[in-house]
Scaffold this motif. Structure first.
Motif, PDB file in Angstrom:
ATOM      1  N   UNK A 103      10.863  12.648  62.866  1.00 22.20           N
ATOM      2  CA  UNK A 103      11.894  13.379  62.114  1.00 22.20           C
ATOM      3  C   UNK A 103      11.867  14.870  62.464  1.00 22.20           C
ATOM      4  N   UNK A 104      10.677  15.416  62.664  1.00 24.68           N
ATOM      5  CA  UNK A 104      10.563  16.824  63.053  1.00 24.68           C
ATOM      6  C   UNK A 104      11.184  17.068  64.422  1.00 24.68           C
ATOM      7  N   UNK A 105      10.889  16.178  65.376  1.00 23.47           N
ATOM      8  CA  UNK A 105      11.465  16.331  66.717  1.00 23.47           C
ATOM      9  C   UNK A 105      12.977  16.165  66.707  1.00 23.47           C
ATOM     10  N   UNK A 106      13.477  15.236  65.894  1.00 26.22           N
ATOM     11  CA  UNK A 106      14.925  15.070  65.769  1.00 26.22           C
ATOM     12  C   UNK A 106      15.561  16.326  65.189  1.00 26.22           C
ATOM     13  N   UNK A 107      14.921  16.893  64.168  1.00 25.55           N
ATOM     14  CA  UNK A 107      15.474  18.097  63.544  1.00 25.55           C
ATOM     15  C   UNK A 107      15.500  19.287  64.503  1.00 25.55           C
ATOM     16  N   UNK A 108      14.604  19.270  65.507  1.00 20.19           N
ATOM     17  CA  UNK A 108      14.562  20.356  66.488  1.00 20.19           C
ATOM     18  C   UNK A 108      15.451  20.073  67.698  1.00 20.19           C
ATOM     19  N   UNK A 109      16.212  18.959  67.635  1.00 17.47           N
ATOM     20  CA  UNK A 109      17.167  18.666  68.697  1.00 17.47           C
ATOM     21  C   UNK A 109      16.593  18.046  69.949  1.00 17.47           C
ATOM     22  N   UNK A 110      15.351  17.522  69.858  1.00 16.93           N
ATOM     23  CA  UNK A 110      14.740  16.926  71.041  1.00 16.93           C
ATOM     24  C   UNK A 110      15.503  15.695  71.481  1.00 16.93           C
ATOM     25  N   UNK A 111      15.847  14.834  70.518  1.00 12.35           N
ATOM     26  CA  UNK A 111      16.549  13.592  70.838  1.00 12.35           C
ATOM     27  C   UNK A 111      18.038  13.682  70.568  1.00 12.35           C
TER      28      UNK A 111
END
Length: 394
Positions: A386-394
């Motif tokens: 969820x953290x990576x998604x929130x940072x736009x990684x995926x």
């Protein structure tokens, strides 16, 4: 739901950390409203022969827990002949090249590296098609190959591999690495590259530990995983001094050293080491309920490598005897997961084994409960995704 593609050399029903890691990533993205497709070879790992259900097929499309899995042709092999191994890698590389070139793929693609040749082929075609390439780096190649003496420094193969490595780092929009050492390494080549830490946390959701230990039984140490050169399990078995200790060592897995390990065990006068073969993940976890400590070895310190078994067994509540060096030592020590023996130092390993053999089972049970509680808070795959998604990684 947004579409995303994952390209990997391994995927279940294949066994091992690499297949499990990619499956967990795919499932977790699907749970977060992504439509996930995985491209991989016809299942063949670790024995180097096609699984029975894939024999005689050129390609297969299947659905595994809402993940569309597209398996492409490969000439499988675990031969020690370098030319046969290269042929095997190239066979899937060609299948993958033509698939990516001629078939529609989502805008976002996660590419697993290593293997370096496969990640290069993927990144080459995807960059030409202007895709968002998310490079998932789990080990540093060719650096790891040099440290394992699988590649000679400054050789033609080494220089070519360095070119492939630079290419995939350059073309990737985002790089996610399993260790801080991987991110540091990438930044030595491309200081401004967008990199994120992505630990190989498992997805167990265990609320309490099922303890089946018995006070009068020997302390059971287990290793579960690949029996390959990098792990050094054969040498570990040969150099562990177990006589007179209230310890047993149990091995689960398959790989290049399997036959030698079985032969070594069969020659022992006093049976202290037991080999159980390969079990699927669910069966393994059920079997391990009566065991005490997980041992996580590497033959040599490999820069950038953090064995996922640290998180896997910590999240199951097992104390860990770590024997692999590098960043893994810091993780075990900082999280109070167990013991660290200096990599390659069998005197130190045997001293740790002597100390472990003096423990009472109730002391180990207390350790298990503490480790399980800590791991639930720290090794949280859902939170990490969820953290990576929130940072736009995926």
């Amino acid at each position: 739901m947004e579409k995303i593609l994952i390209i990997s050399n391994y995927y279940p029903p294949e066994k091992g950390a690499a297949a499990n890691r990619i499956e967990q990533l795919a499932l977790k993205l699907n749970q977060n409203n992504y439509t996930v497709t995985v491209i991989c070879p016809l299942a063949n790992y670790p024995k180097g022969e096609l699984f029975e259900e894939y024999k005689g097929k050129f390609s297969v499309v299947e659905n595994r827990e809402n993940i569309t899995v597209k398996r492409l042709w490969i000439y499988p092999s675990v031969s020690k002949n370098i030319f046969v191994r290269i042929l095997s890698v190239l066979s899937f590389s060609f299948s993958l090249f033509f698939y990516l070139l001629f078939y529609n793929t989502p805008k976002k693609v996660i590419v697993q590296s290593p293997p370096l040749v496969l990640s290069f082929i993927s990144v080459l075609v995807l960059s030409l098609k202007n895709k968002k390439i998310i490079l998932n780096v789990s080990d540093l190649w060719p650096l790891a190959a040099i440290e394992l003496n699988a590649l000679k420094k400054e050789s033609l193969s080494h220089r070519f591999s360095l070119y492939l490595e630079r290419f995939i780092y350059k073309k990737a929009i985002i790089i996610i690495g399993q260790s801080n050492e991987i991110i540091t390494h990438v930044h030595t080549i491309f200081p401004d590259k967008n990199c994120m830490l992505y630990r190989n946390f498992p997805e167990h959701r265990i609320s309490q530990m099922e303890l089946n230990t018995k006070e009068n039984q020997p302390i059971k140490i287990f290793y579960a995983g690949l029996l390959g050169i990098a792990q050094g399990v054969l040498e570990m078995c040969q150099k562990m001094e177990l006589n007179g200790l209230n310890l047993e060592v149990h091995l689960f897995g398959d790989g290049a050293e399997k036959n030698q390990i079985e032969s070594f065990i069969s020659r022992q006068k006093e049976t202290k080491i037991f080999f159980h073969g390969m079990l699927d993940r669910k069966e393994l976890h059920e079997t391990l309920q009566s065991f005490d400590i997980a041992i996580v070895p590497l033959k040599t310190r490999i820069y950038g490598s953090v064995p996922s078994k640290i998180f896997e067994y910590g999240s199951l509540g097992f104390p860990i005897l770590y024997f692999g060096g590098g960043e893994g030592e810091n993780i075990v020590n900082e999280n109070k997961l167990g013991w660290v023996a200096e990599v390659g130092n069998y005197i130190d390993l045997n001293e740790k084994l002597k100390a472990i053999a003096l423990l009472e089972k109730h002391e180990l049970d207390l350790m298990k409960k503490g480790i399980l509680t800590h791991a639930q808070h720290v090794f949280d795959l859902d939170k990490q995704i969820k953290t990576l998604i929130s940072k736009g990684v995926f």
